[in-house]
Each structure stands twice: as structure tokens, then as C-alpha cells.
Design a protein around this motif. Structure first.
Motif: not given
Ligand code: RBF
Ligand code: MG
Length: 304
Positions: A179, A181, A200, A216-217, A233, A235, A258, A260-261, A263, A269, A273
Motif C-alpha cells: 500500500i 502512500t 480514515v 483514501v487516506m 498518509e 493512498w 472510520r 483509526e484502529a 489490529f 491491517l 486498508i
Molecule cells: N494504521 C493503523 O495503525 N490503523 C489503521 O486503522 C490504519 N488505517 C489506514 C487506512 C488507510 C487508508 C491508509 C492508507 C493507512 C492506514 N494506516 C492505519 C496506516 C498504515 O499503517 C501506514 O500507512 C503504514 O504503516 C505505512 O506507514
């Protein structure tokens, strides 16, 4: 001497994300709402005066100067219930402070906490529910008429716009998570980010040379920095053949998905995403979201 200066400032305080939506919704459904705060009543008035329709939406306003003991004592909420002719056990308190949560419980009310201090969830254990943002409020859980503005797992929001140079992540994130970003320098946006809760979101992304894409970010707290530092971040939902660090990226953020969560595994995770990506991809074809694609903001040259 200080008071007149503060009174002026209070007029500039922005409402929390989702606050206006909540006030208008409850009002339209005829739900009795009171405002109960430790602040003196006059200051509360000054604070809400600049928000159209708010003053009329409260059946009662109780200030800290109107009761003997402020929060965490129950007095302020008990008084508010009395003025609404309601039994405390029928009241729901929405609170951002720990003091307020304790006061609400001491008043024998249901309490939903929306902590204003990030990552403080654990301390709010006394609350009946803790949510990250007012956008996550599900009124039907509390026997109230639900919001009707969610569409296909997305919530349209008051759009906001940010742009800046892509700093990192494109390419590296893709190796770990698949993914990639196109991150923005969060320190440049501390003001606007403080208005928006972590979570998100989605919308449209404009890259000067490439074009306009679905996006989506995540906006979240970076554990490597202070708790007050958020990362942005985005995407971009498109396969690019090359990196574009340093290039100007403009974002129109128009919907919420939603909070942040956490996992239990990287796989879950990633799966979540990807689901966010599918939701955004589909929603952005809906007319209410698609119309933002043509905004000049997304095409502008940042040096203009
Ligand atoms: N990281 C989290 O720890 N919890 C999340 O719920 C979460 N949701 C994300 C949703 C999207 C659309 C994107 C692009 C990233 C999300 N991330 C989330 C961050 C993700 O962990 C991060 O982009 C990677 O760790 C790379 O830095
Ligand atoms: Mg408060």
C-alpha cells in the motif's frame, strides 16, 4: 482586563468536527439538549454566539457560576436535567474531559466520552462508551433517531483542502504493505490537522504532472514523535510506474470512513486498508463526491 480579549477570541473557536451536524440533527428531531459547562454562563454564551442556530438549540445552558460545585461534582448536570424536566437516568452526557465524564456518572447519567486529548482512552474507563470523534457517534445505540447522512459506508463531510510536496513513503510502504502512500509533511498542516480527528478519510488527489485520482487516506498519530504529531498518509488509488517525491500533491478531503484502529496482525491491517480503498473507489463515483473532481484547486500550480 483579560476578559474582553478572551471574549473576542471565543468568537473564533471552530466547532469540533461533527458538532454542528449533531446539534442540527437533535434539534430537527425535537430532542431536548442542554449545555452544561464549568465555564461561567456568560463565556459559554460568547463561545456559542458565532455558531448559527446553536443558542436556539439548547433548552438550557448551565454555567459553572450557577452551581456550588463544578465538574467532577454532579451538580451541573443535575441542574441541567432539572431545567429540562428530565430524569437524570434518561439523560446522555457527551463529554470531552475526564472531569466531565466523572460528573456525568456521578449524576447517574449515561456518558459518551469523546476525549479531546489523543490516546487518553484508557483513563476514560468510567464512560459508557468512548469514541474517537463525534463523526463516530451512533445515536441508534442510545435509542435516538439515527443520522441519515451515511451513504454506502461513507459520511460526507465539510470538504477541506491541503497541498504540499510528497515527502516519503511512496515505494517503501508498498514493499511492506503493498500500500504505497504519498505522504505529506504533517508539520506544515498542524493547524488544520488539529481541527480534524484522526481516522480514515477519502477524496480526490491532484498531482501536477500526472492528473487527478481517487484517494483514501489515514490521518493518525505517529508513535515515533510526540503524541501531538499526526501523519497524513494518502493512498492514491492508481498504479504509478514511477516515484514522485517532491512533487506537489493537492488533496480535496470530502468524506469519512472510520476511526483509526488497532489490529492484531499486519495481514488484518492490510485487509482493512484494502477494504477502505474499495469503499472510497466506489463512493467517489456517487454524484455527491464525483463533483469535486473538477475543482480548480486540484489542478493548480503550487507556485502560482
Ligand atoms: N494504521 C493503523 O495503525 N490503523 C489503521 O486503522 C490504519 N488505517 C489506514 C487506512 C488507510 C487508508 C491508509 C492508507 C493507512 C492506514 N494506516 C492505519 C496506516 C498504515 O499503517 C501506514 O500507512 C503504514 O504503516 C505505512 O506507514
Ligand atoms: Mg468540556
Amino acid at each position: 482586563m483579560i476578559t474582553p480579549m478572551f471574549n473576542e477570541k471565543w468568537g473564533n473557536i471552530k466547532a469540533l468536527a461533527g458538532a454542528n451536524r449533531l446539534v442540527q440533527h437533535l434539534r430537527s428531531k425535537g430532542v431536548c439538549v442542554a449545555l452544561a459547562s464549568n465555564s461561567p454562563r456568560e463565556n459559554i454564551r460568547a463561545k456559542i454566539a458565532c455558531h448559527p442556530g446553536w443558542e436556539e438549540s439548547f433548552v438550557a445552558i448551565v454555567g459553572g457560576d450557577e452551581v456550588t460545585r463544578g465538574k467532577p461534582a454532579p451538580d451541573i448536570f443535575v441542574e441541567a436535567a432539572k431545567r429540562m424536566n428530565s430524569d437524570p437516568s434518561n439523560c446522555i452526557v457527551i463529554e470531552d474531559s475526564l472531569q466531565g465524564v466523572l460528573a456525568g456518572k456521578a449524576a447517574d447519567m449515561h456518558v459518551i466520552a469523546v476525549p479531546s486529548i489523543p490516546k487518553s482512552t484508557a483513563e476514560f474507563g468510567a464512560a459508557d462508551e468512548v469514541i474517537n470523534s463525534l463523526l463516530d457517534l451512533r445515536l441508534e445505540k442510545w435509542g435516538l433517531t439515527p443520522f441519515v447522512d451515511w451513504i454506502e459506508d461513507t459520511l460526507p463531510i465539510e470538504p477541506w483542502f491541503i497541498s504540499g510536496p510528497v515527502i516519503k513513503g511512496y515505494g517503501r510502504g508498498s514493499r511492506v504493505l503493498g500500500i504505497p502512500t504519498a505522504n505529506l509533511p504533517a508539520d506544515k498542516f498542524s493547524d488544520i490537522l488539529s481541527e480534524h480527528t484522526s481516522g480514515v478519510y477519502f477524496g480526490w488527489a491532484g498531482l501536477r504532472k500526472q492528473g487527478i485520482y481517487k484517494m483514501v487516506m489515514s490521518i493518525g498519530w505517529n508513535p515515533y514523535f510526540h503524541n501531538s504529531e499526526k501523519t497524513i498518509e494518502p493512498w492514491i488509488l492508481h498504479d504509478f510506474s514511477e516515484d514522485f517525491y517532491g512533487e506537489e500533491l493537492s488533496l480535496a478531503i470530502i468524506g469519512y470512513i472510520r476511526p483509526e484502529a488497532n489490529f492484531s496482525s499486519v495481514e488484518s491491517l492490510i485487509e482493512r486498508i484494502r477494504e477502505d480503498g474499495r469503499i472510497a473507489e466506489k463512493a467517489l463515483d456517487l454524484p455527491i463526491y464525483a463533483c469535486y473532481k473538477d475543482l480548480p484547486y486540484l489542478r493548480r500550480d503550487q507556485n502560482d
